[in-house]
Design an enzyme around this catalytic site. Structure first.
Site, PDB file in Angstrom:
ATOM      1  N   SER A 139       0.983  -1.244   0.035  1.00  0.00           N
ATOM      2  CA  SER A 139      -0.382  -0.226  -0.383  1.00  0.00           C
ATOM      3  C   SER A 139       0.877   1.047   0.479  1.00  0.00           C
ATOM      4  O   SER A 139       0.925   2.130  -0.587  1.00  0.00           O
ATOM      5  CB  SER A 139      -0.689  -0.044   1.072  1.00  0.00           C
ATOM      6  OG  SER A 139      -1.831  -0.882   1.341  1.00  0.00           O
ATOM      7  N   HIS A 190      -0.003   4.729   4.191  1.00  0.00           N
ATOM      8  CA  HIS A 190      -0.986   5.263   3.231  1.00  0.00           C
ATOM      9  C   HIS A 190      -0.207   6.788   2.665  1.00  0.00           C
ATOM     10  O   HIS A 190       0.270   7.236   1.936  1.00  0.00           O
ATOM     11  CB  HIS A 190      -1.785   5.122   3.346  1.00  0.00           C
ATOM     12  CG  HIS A 190      -2.531   4.150   3.528  1.00  0.00           C
ATOM     13  ND1 HIS A 190      -3.833   3.057   3.482  1.00  0.00           N
ATOM     14  CD2 HIS A 190      -1.500   2.831   3.040  1.00  0.00           C
ATOM     15  CE1 HIS A 190      -4.078   1.911   3.644  1.00  0.00           C
ATOM     16  NE2 HIS A 190      -2.845   2.008   3.251  1.00  0.00           N
TER      17      HIS A 190
END
Length: 215
Positions: A139, A190
């Site tokens: 991610s 993220h």
């Protein structure tokens, strides 16, 4: 009279031809899939202990054990098929676009450096909050790709290929919102990936100059 034979390109041949244009992103996608299969064949990708043995990130092991390689290996590990599928689907479309416009080696730098940068920020947050969790996933690298692509699209007047700035920002915002409202999501990775990708995009991307030819 000459005879010509026309052979229609099959969907598979078209797919292979398109993949040859983006060899680095194809390599990253295949690497993630193959690692996942290897993890599953030797245990379970849903087992925290098994993922740790395969190189998932864990603050005490990285800082105290000096196992810095986990900042990289954790980028190619996923907790389950859904986790893998979500990341690879986004990477398949956005990564292809970024590699075509940024170039092979610069794209590799964005993916790897952005992913490691995301893991470093995640590590910093975990140490500051006193958390000890096993984490893994592409991610951070995927968000780095999104961040870099946002810059590339901005430089190209808000659109490149089929993507617009609005679409990319909305995608990033929804993904971040989903992370904040869900349990077990590494939001620091993220955010770190998005910031690193944007910075790397600024440093690495140069808009092609217009060429003029006199008749």
């Amino acid at each position: 009279m000459n005879q010509y034979e026309y052979r229609r390109e099959s969907d598979f041949q078209r797919f292979v031809r398109n993949r040859k244009r983006v060899p680095v992103n194809t390599f990253f996608i295949l690497a993630n899939i193959l690692v996942f299969l290897a993890v599953e064949l030797t245990g379970s990708a849903l087992s925290t202990g098994h993922m740790y043995r395969w190189g998932a990130a864990y603050a005490p092991a990285i800082v105290q054990g000096k196992e810095y390689y986990r900042l990289v290996t954790s980028m190619f590990l996923h907790f389950g098929i859904q986790h893998l599928g979500n990341n690879m689907l986004v990477l398949f479309f956005l990564g292809d676009c970024l590699e075509r416009n940024l170039g092979r080696w610069k794209y590799a730098v964005v993916y790897m450096a952005g992913g490691v940068g995301a893991n470093l920020l995640s590590l910093f947050v975990e140490l500051k909050q006193g958390q000890e969790v096993v984490s893994a996933g592409a991610s951070g690298a995927v968000f780095a790709v999104i961040g870099a692509l946002i810059y590339v699209v901005l430089v190209n007047k808000g659109r490149i290929e089929n993507f617009t700035v609005r679409q990319l920002i909305l995608m990033a915002a929804l993904s971040l919102y989903h992370g904040v409202t869900s349990v077990g999501i590494d939001n620091a990775a993220h955010i770190g990936g998005l910031i690193c990708g944007l910075i790397l995009g600024i440093l690495l991307y140069r808009k092609p100059k217009m060429r003029y030819q006199a008749n």
